[in-house]
Design a protein around this motif. Structure first.
Motif: not given
Length: 345
Positions: A50-54, A149-156, A172-178
């Motif tokens: 999700x980090x990569x996509x976000x 954004x659509x792919x991120x929604x499916x992953x979430x 937290x993790x999607x933003x910190x790992x970015x």
């Protein structure tokens, strides 16, 4: 607008949200002064994808401001998320949709195309003709960002369904790992922060309005942007983890409608009749999709009632069968007793 500002804006948003979320994920073990992260509910590799996509989507969203795409067109274009969600839901999640849902999404897509082709004849106050090439690149970036954004929604959706609604952990993790990703953009970050401190980038109206405080205006705007981004990200993640995607899309579409009206009123940029028709099609189609998706299907209700009758009918039949069996058993028992009595006599 300098494209490096977009990188700086994305990095600032990621860093601010990480800093705000970090204290709630730290624990101090007894006898230790070094904090450790709380145990995770979701495996780290799930967040890494999700980090990569976000990160890619956020960078594209902020870079597009430098490619002659009016804010009004950006807002309307991003409102086409229903079409992308439907396509990914059909291909990835194996969902099926009614004709009314498909028609509503087609209506939204037509509105997006109409609004995208309504690019104003001038892009700035000086009246210089806009760069068609840059505008096209901006539209392509918006398209890729919409898909991400659509792919991120499916992953979430998959993550929250499998591991539970741990949306705070996701934020937290999607933003910190970015943050490590921005090591590759250090020159852009330097130029971006340097541009914020350059007062010559402000418009003459801003310089006259704020006077000696003009130098802090860009930082104040950046701070306001980070606060609103925190509220937006937290709200969307919490909503996604608790309600259906239909309800989430309704809230997001309403928010975009308000943003569009505010943009037109405050900035007065890029509004014409074709854009208005396209915007109306997008928002009307989104609401129509929400209405037809939330309405219970009559066939499903009949099926449910039929299925409800089946167990009852089966129960009656079983009781009747048991009664018959008991009757036959009683008859045999009576005949056997009479035979035994006859033999005894």
């Amino acid at each position: 607008m300098d494209a490096h500002i977009g990188t700086t804006l994305t990095f600032s948003q990621m860093l601010f949200i990480t800093s705000q979320s970090l204290p709630s994920f730290l624990v101090f073990k007894q006898g230790s002064f070094i904090p450790k992260l709380k145990p995770r509910h979701v495996p780290l590799q799930k967040w890494a994808l999700q980090v990569l996509v976000l990160t890619s989507g956020s960078l594209l969203n902020n870079w597009v401001y430098a490619f002659s795409v009016p804010l009004t067109v950006q807002i309307i274009f991003r409102s086409a998320g229903l079409a992308v969600s439907m396509l990914l839901g059909y291909l990835v999640l194996k969902k099926r949709y009614s004709f009314a849902q498909v028609a509503a999404v087609a209506f939204v897509s037509a509105g997006v195309v109409l609004a995208t082709l309504s690019r104003p004849s001038t892009s700035n106050a000086s009246g210089n003709p806009p760069d068609i090439g840059r505008y096209t690149i901006g539209v392509v970036m918006l398209t890729v960002s919409l898909l991400l954004t659509g792919i991120l929604g499916v992953l979430q959706e998959r993550t929250y369904t499998t591991y539970g609604p741990h949306w705070k952990e996701g934020v937290f993790y999607t933003h910190s790992l970015s943050l490590p990703v921005f090591l590759f953009f250090i020159p852009d970050l330097k130029r971006g922060f340097g541009g914020l401190s350059d007062p010559t980038r402000l418009s003459p109206e801003s310089l006259n309005t704020f006077g000696r405080f003009s130098s802090i205006v860009p930082y104040a705007i950046l701070g306001a942007n980070m606060l609103t981004q925190l509220a937006c990200v937290s709200g969307v993640n919490q909503l996604t983890s608790h309600v259906s995607s239909v309800s989430t899309n309704l809230v997001l579409t309403t928010r975009k409608a308000i943003s569009l009206c505010f943009s037109v009123w405050w900035f007065g940029n890029g509004w014409n009749a074709q854009l208005g028709v396209g915007a109306g099609m997008v928002f009307l189609g989104s609401l129509l999709y929400t209405f037809v998706s939330s309405r219970p299907r009559a066939s499903s209700g009949r099926t449910a009632r039929t299925d409800a009758r089946k167990p009852a009918a089966a129960s009656v039949a079983a009781d009747a069968g048991n009664g018959t069996a008991r009757g036959l058993s009683d008859a045999r028992r009576t005949a056997w007793s009479a035979t035994m009595k006859a033999k005894a006599e």
